[in-house]
Scaffold this motif. Structure first.
Motif, PDB file in Angstrom:
ATOM      1  N   VAL A  29      13.837  22.118  46.254  1.00 27.74           N
ATOM      2  CA  VAL A  29      14.803  23.003  46.903  1.00 27.74           C
ATOM      3  C   VAL A  29      14.319  24.445  46.836  1.00 27.74           C
ATOM      4  CG1 VAL A  29      17.188  23.840  46.880  1.00 27.74           C
ATOM      5  CG2 VAL A  29      16.713  21.445  46.372  1.00 27.74           C
ATOM      6  N   GLN A  42      21.050  28.049  46.534  1.00 24.60           N
ATOM      7  CA  GLN A  42      22.195  27.325  47.074  1.00 24.60           C
ATOM      8  C   GLN A  42      22.150  27.256  48.597  1.00 24.60           C
ATOM      9  OE1 GLN A  42      24.263  25.503  45.507  1.00 24.60           O
ATOM     10  NE2 GLN A  42      25.531  24.982  47.294  1.00 24.60           N
ATOM     11  N   ARG A  45      19.861  24.518  49.450  1.00 23.22           N
ATOM     12  CA  ARG A  45      20.468  23.238  49.087  1.00 23.22           C
ATOM     13  C   ARG A  45      21.528  22.820  50.107  1.00 23.22           C
ATOM     14  NH1 ARG A  45      21.479  24.366  44.264  1.00 23.22           N
ATOM     15  NH2 ARG A  45      19.745  23.250  43.309  1.00 23.22           N
ATOM     16  N   GLU A  49      21.520  19.368  52.135  1.00 15.43           N
ATOM     17  CA  GLU A  49      22.645  18.436  52.038  1.00 15.43           C
ATOM     18  C   GLU A  49      23.220  18.128  53.413  1.00 15.43           C
ATOM     19  OE1 GLU A  49      25.294  20.249  49.271  1.00 15.43           O
ATOM     20  OE2 GLU A  49      24.126  19.637  47.509  1.00 15.43           O
ATOM     21  N   LYS A  59      18.595  11.619  49.789  1.00 15.90           N
ATOM     22  CA  LYS A  59      18.401  12.280  48.496  1.00 15.90           C
ATOM     23  C   LYS A  59      18.414  11.251  47.388  1.00 15.90           C
ATOM     24  CE  LYS A  59      18.225  15.835  45.607  1.00 15.90           C
ATOM     25  NZ  LYS A  59      17.870  15.100  44.393  1.00 15.90           N
TER      26      LYS A  59
END
Length: 212
Positions: A29, A42, A45, A49, A59
């Motif tokens: 990441v 974040q 990420r 996601e 994942k």
């Protein structure tokens, strides 16, 4: 300058991750964050996601480099009828070239190989190397070996061998009725496994190394 729409950024991230996976180098990441200049991990990420939610990535929990493509990619789908078209084979986890390591098929992604070497692609797979016992044969930690799946090999072939539940890379030698698994590093000993516990998974036909 206006911000790039999230959908365009996400597609660029998918292409970046996809290219890394096909090269056998799944990104973390943080590497995605750095590649796209995000201020926080974040943000990277969240995009990853979203790609998982969209079914483009899968994942694997608990792994820093745990993203993989959801299905065998169709990169070369239009060219598969031509003799020169590359094929994709699975990159499966890691194998020890040294002390034994538990043999677990852990799909990391896919690798392109020449069509004339791959056949239909089902008989080849890739493994990432750990250990230095095959150093003098030019097989180093971090390398990726391309393996042709076969239950036996000629004398002198470099093979991936399974002993019980543990796999290793060694050069196969026959000594009368015994089979020896020879390292290519004088710091390691020749192995003489019980024939009942030994299984040849395949013969190594190619070694790949990435410098970054």
């Amino acid at each position: 300058m206006g911000r790039t729409p999230a959908g365009q950024t996400r597609e660029r991230i998918f292409q970046f991750v996809r290219e890394r996976l096909l090269a056998g180098q799944p990104p973390t990441v943080r590497e995605v964050q750095e590649a796209f200049g995000f201020r926080s991990v974040q943000s990277a990420r969240e995009h990853l996601e979203a790609l998982v939610a969209a079914g483009q990535l899968v994942k694997q929990p608990g792994k820093a480099r745990g993203y993989r493509l959801a299905d065998p990619p169709e990169t070369f789908a239009d060219e598969t009828q031509t003799a020169a078209a590359p094929r994709l084979i699975p990159l499966l986890g890691r194998v020890a070239a040294g002390a034994f390591a538990l043999a677990v098929e852990d799909l990391e992604g896919y690798l392109p190989v020449q069509a004339d070497r791959a056949g239909d692609g089902s008989e080849l797979f890739g493994l990432r190397v750990h250990g230095e016992s095959m150093r003098d044969a030019g097989i180093l930690p971090g390398d990726i070996v391309i393996v042709r799946r076969q239950p036996s090999a000629d004398d002198g072939a470099i093979v991936v061998a399974l002993i019980g539940e543990e796999a290793t890379i060694k050069r196969l030698r026959r000594h009368g009725g015994r089979i020896g698994l020879h390292p290519a590093n004088p710091d390691y000993q020749v192995l003489y496994p019980d024939p009942a516990e030994l299984q040849v998974l395949g013969r190594i036909i190619e070694v790949r190394r990435y410098l970054d």
